[in-house]
Design a protein around this motif. Structure first.
Motif, PDB file in Angstrom:
ATOM      1  N   THR A   4     -53.179  -4.785 -48.949  1.00 35.49           N
ATOM      2  CA  THR A   4     -52.890  -3.603 -49.759  1.00 35.49           C
ATOM      3  C   THR A   4     -54.142  -3.169 -50.525  1.00 35.49           C
ATOM      4  O   THR A   4     -55.157  -2.887 -49.922  1.00 35.49           O
ATOM      5  CB  THR A   4     -51.687  -3.842 -50.699  1.00 35.49           C
ATOM      6  OG1 THR A   4     -51.987  -4.901 -51.612  1.00 35.49           O
ATOM      7  CG2 THR A   4     -50.454  -4.205 -49.897  1.00 35.49           C
ATOM      8  N   THR A   5     -54.087  -3.148 -51.863  1.00 34.43           N
ATOM      9  CA  THR A   5     -55.210  -2.611 -52.626  1.00 34.43           C
ATOM     10  C   THR A   5     -56.354  -3.594 -52.763  1.00 34.43           C
ATOM     11  O   THR A   5     -57.515  -3.251 -52.573  1.00 34.43           O
ATOM     12  CB  THR A   5     -54.749  -2.166 -54.023  1.00 34.43           C
ATOM     13  OG1 THR A   5     -53.720  -1.186 -53.871  1.00 34.43           O
ATOM     14  CG2 THR A   5     -55.890  -1.551 -54.808  1.00 34.43           C
ATOM     15  N   GLU A   6     -56.064  -4.862 -53.110  1.00 34.41           N
ATOM     16  CA  GLU A   6     -57.101  -5.881 -53.236  1.00 34.41           C
ATOM     17  C   GLU A   6     -56.500  -7.267 -53.062  1.00 34.41           C
ATOM     18  O   GLU A   6     -55.339  -7.497 -53.363  1.00 34.41           O
ATOM     19  CB  GLU A   6     -57.807  -5.802 -54.598  1.00 34.41           C
ATOM     20  CG  GLU A   6     -58.728  -4.601 -54.738  1.00 34.41           C
ATOM     21  CD  GLU A   6     -59.658  -4.728 -55.935  1.00 34.41           C
ATOM     22  OE1 GLU A   6     -60.877  -4.706 -55.732  1.00 34.41           O
ATOM     23  OE2 GLU A   6     -59.140  -4.826 -57.062  1.00 34.41           O
ATOM     24  N   LYS A  22     -54.562 -14.508 -54.089  1.00 33.73           N
ATOM     25  CA  LYS A  22     -53.966 -13.732 -55.169  1.00 33.73           C
ATOM     26  C   LYS A  22     -53.865 -12.279 -54.732  1.00 33.73           C
ATOM     27  O   LYS A  22     -54.866 -11.655 -54.389  1.00 33.73           O
ATOM     28  CB  LYS A  22     -54.811 -13.817 -56.439  1.00 33.73           C
ATOM     29  CG  LYS A  22     -54.306 -12.913 -57.560  1.00 33.73           C
ATOM     30  CD  LYS A  22     -55.265 -12.865 -58.728  1.00 33.73           C
ATOM     31  CE  LYS A  22     -54.782 -11.900 -59.818  1.00 33.73           C
ATOM     32  NZ  LYS A  22     -55.723 -11.839 -60.964  1.00 33.73           N
ATOM     33  N   ALA A  23     -52.645 -11.758 -54.752  1.00 35.88           N
ATOM     34  CA  ALA A  23     -52.429 -10.333 -54.543  1.00 35.88           C
ATOM     35  C   ALA A  23     -52.565  -9.665 -55.900  1.00 35.88           C
ATOM     36  O   ALA A  23     -51.847  -9.999 -56.837  1.00 35.88           O
ATOM     37  CB  ALA A  23     -51.048 -10.077 -53.946  1.00 35.88           C
ATOM     38  N   PRO A  73     -45.845  -6.901 -58.120  1.00 36.82           N
ATOM     39  CA  PRO A  73     -46.302  -7.805 -59.180  1.00 36.82           C
ATOM     40  C   PRO A  73     -47.563  -8.550 -58.766  1.00 36.82           C
ATOM     41  O   PRO A  73     -47.938  -8.563 -57.588  1.00 36.82           O
ATOM     42  CB  PRO A  73     -45.137  -8.788 -59.304  1.00 36.82           C
ATOM     43  CG  PRO A  73     -44.607  -8.886 -57.894  1.00 36.82           C
ATOM     44  CD  PRO A  73     -44.758  -7.489 -57.319  1.00 36.82           C
ATOM     45  N   ILE A  74     -48.237  -9.159 -59.729  1.00 40.37           N
ATOM     46  CA  ILE A  74     -49.299 -10.108 -59.409  1.00 40.37           C
ATOM     47  C   ILE A  74     -48.645 -11.368 -58.870  1.00 40.37           C
ATOM     48  O   ILE A  74     -47.729 -11.920 -59.502  1.00 40.37           O
ATOM     49  CB  ILE A  74     -50.140 -10.424 -60.647  1.00 40.37           C
ATOM     50  CG1 ILE A  74     -50.879  -9.171 -61.133  1.00 40.37           C
ATOM     51  CG2 ILE A  74     -51.148 -11.531 -60.338  1.00 40.37           C
ATOM     52  CD1 ILE A  74     -51.643  -9.370 -62.413  1.00 40.37           C
ATOM     53  N   GLU A  75     -49.068 -11.839 -57.714  1.00 42.59           N
ATOM     54  CA  GLU A  75     -48.466 -13.028 -57.126  1.00 42.59           C
ATOM     55  C   GLU A  75     -49.481 -13.769 -56.270  1.00 42.59           C
ATOM     56  O   GLU A  75     -50.517 -13.228 -55.893  1.00 42.59           O
ATOM     57  CB  GLU A  75     -47.239 -12.655 -56.291  1.00 42.59           C
ATOM     58  CG  GLU A  75     -47.505 -11.637 -55.195  1.00 42.59           C
ATOM     59  CD  GLU A  75     -46.233 -11.189 -54.492  1.00 42.59           C
ATOM     60  OE1 GLU A  75     -45.244 -11.946 -54.468  1.00 42.59           O
ATOM     61  OE2 GLU A  75     -46.230 -10.067 -53.949  1.00 42.59           O
ATOM     62  N   GLY A 106     -51.902 -12.794 -65.313  1.00 36.29           N
ATOM     63  CA  GLY A 106     -51.735 -12.994 -63.886  1.00 36.29           C
ATOM     64  C   GLY A 106     -51.789 -14.461 -63.510  1.00 36.29           C
ATOM     65  O   GLY A 106     -51.949 -15.342 -64.346  1.00 36.29           O
ATOM     66  N   ALA A 107     -51.646 -14.739 -62.228  1.00 34.13           N
ATOM     67  CA  ALA A 107     -51.734 -16.089 -61.684  1.00 34.13           C
ATOM     68  C   ALA A 107     -52.782 -16.073 -60.585  1.00 34.13           C
ATOM     69  O   ALA A 107     -52.750 -15.216 -59.695  1.00 34.13           O
ATOM     70  CB  ALA A 107     -50.381 -16.535 -61.135  1.00 34.13           C
TER      71      ALA A 107
END
Length: 307
Positions: free
Chosen positions: A145-147, A165-166, A174-176, A208-209
């Motif tokens: 996707t984006t990064e 990490k998305a 979400p950040i996941e 984030g994680a």
């Protein structure tokens, strides 16, 4: 929580409080002081090949890209050289979070970099059979996707998996931390992505994680991961822990996260990897800011033990 995970967490906290003083050497009865790799050495990845350790860290916009170090005891490190003698043609900078992996005589480097065409960060892969001669780049491995940043690679039941990490920059996402299977040669993503954990916006990992490090002990996979702001004078980076019976989960976050936080000696610890010594001791090589000179020296390589 079972006794093992509690023991690991308590021991990790005790070692963290002691790192500014003296800690037992991994392979002797001597002691050492942190940092074990001084200077700016963020996001370290460490592996053991037979009785030799190799580590590589973030270089950001500095060159040459991704410094490699070697050691026989996890404490005394010597510089080997850079991963890349020539920068990968698809990249323009932001050389972050390298991940070393070794199999059958070949070293793999899974790395994050910013793409020239759109200035977004994605994940590439390179290989070598001789670390002193640098790596051959195989180009973009993972576009998500984006990064996508912060890889960690692990073998599971004879298969190789990549985790990342998305970034959470896409609307509604979400950040996941995600995972997927790699091809047998480690150069292609072949499996469907699956979620490992999602960041809790209301919890301790509000930033984030990321920076996940996965290892198996007994029946469980354990994961150390980092959250909050990593960098600069206002950082509040910390480390949490989760576990699962399979890599695909479900993953259970430890109820008393975070398990590692900063103190007066070392601030904003996080983003590292776990390596196991020949005598089955578990060490976490991660970064932290020195509490005295803080951001001026950068995030340095710090060693902590898990028992």
């Amino acid at each position: 929580m079972r006794r093992f995970i509690v023991t690991v967490i308590i021991t990790l906290a005790v070692v963290w409080q002691a790192v500014a003083q003296l800690t037992h050497l991994p392979n002797s009865r001597g002691t050492y002081t942190n940092p074990v790799i001084a200077g700016d050495f963020a996001d370290p990845s460490v592996i053991r090949v037979n009785d030799t350790y190799f580590a590589v860290g973030t270089s950001s916009e500095w060159g040459p890209a991704y410094p490699i170090y070697t050691s026989n005891d996890l404490v005394n490190w010597a510089y080997v050289g850079p991963v890349f003698n020539e920068l990968p043609s698809w990249t323009m900078g932001s050389y972050w979070a390298p991940e070393l992996f070794y199999r059958n005589g070949t070293y793999y480097l899974y790395y994050t970099a910013r793409r020239k065409t759109d200035q977004r960060s994605f994940i590439g892969v390179a290989t070598t059979r001789d670390l002193t001669k640098g790596f051959t780049d195989h180009g973009l491995l993972l576009e998500w996707t984006t990064e996508a940043i912060d890889t960690f690679v692990i073998d599971d039941a004879g298969k190789r998996f990549i985790t990342w990490k998305a970034y959470g920059l896409d609307k509604g996402r979400p950040i996941e931390i995600l995972g997927a299977e790699l091809s047998a040669d480690g150069l292609r993503v072949t499996g469907k992505s699956f979620t490992i954990i999602k960041a809790d916006a209301a919890g301790w990992e509000q930033g984030g994680a990321e920076g996940q490090a996965i290892f198996k002990r007994g029946r469980y996979y354990y994961m150390l991961y980092s959250g909050n702001a990593c960098c600069g004078a206002q950082c509040n980076y910390q480390v949490g822990m989760a576990r699962a019976k399979t890599l695909q989960g479900p993953w259970e976050k430890y109820a008393n996260n975070p398990v590692m936080v900063g103190d007066e000696a070392w601030k904003c610890p996080g983003h590292g990897t776990v390596v196991v010594t020949p005598d089955q001791r578990y060490f976490y090589l991660h970064h932290a800011y020195n509490g005295v000179d803080f951001t001026f020296t950068g995030r340095q390589g710090v060693l902590s033990e898990l028992i």
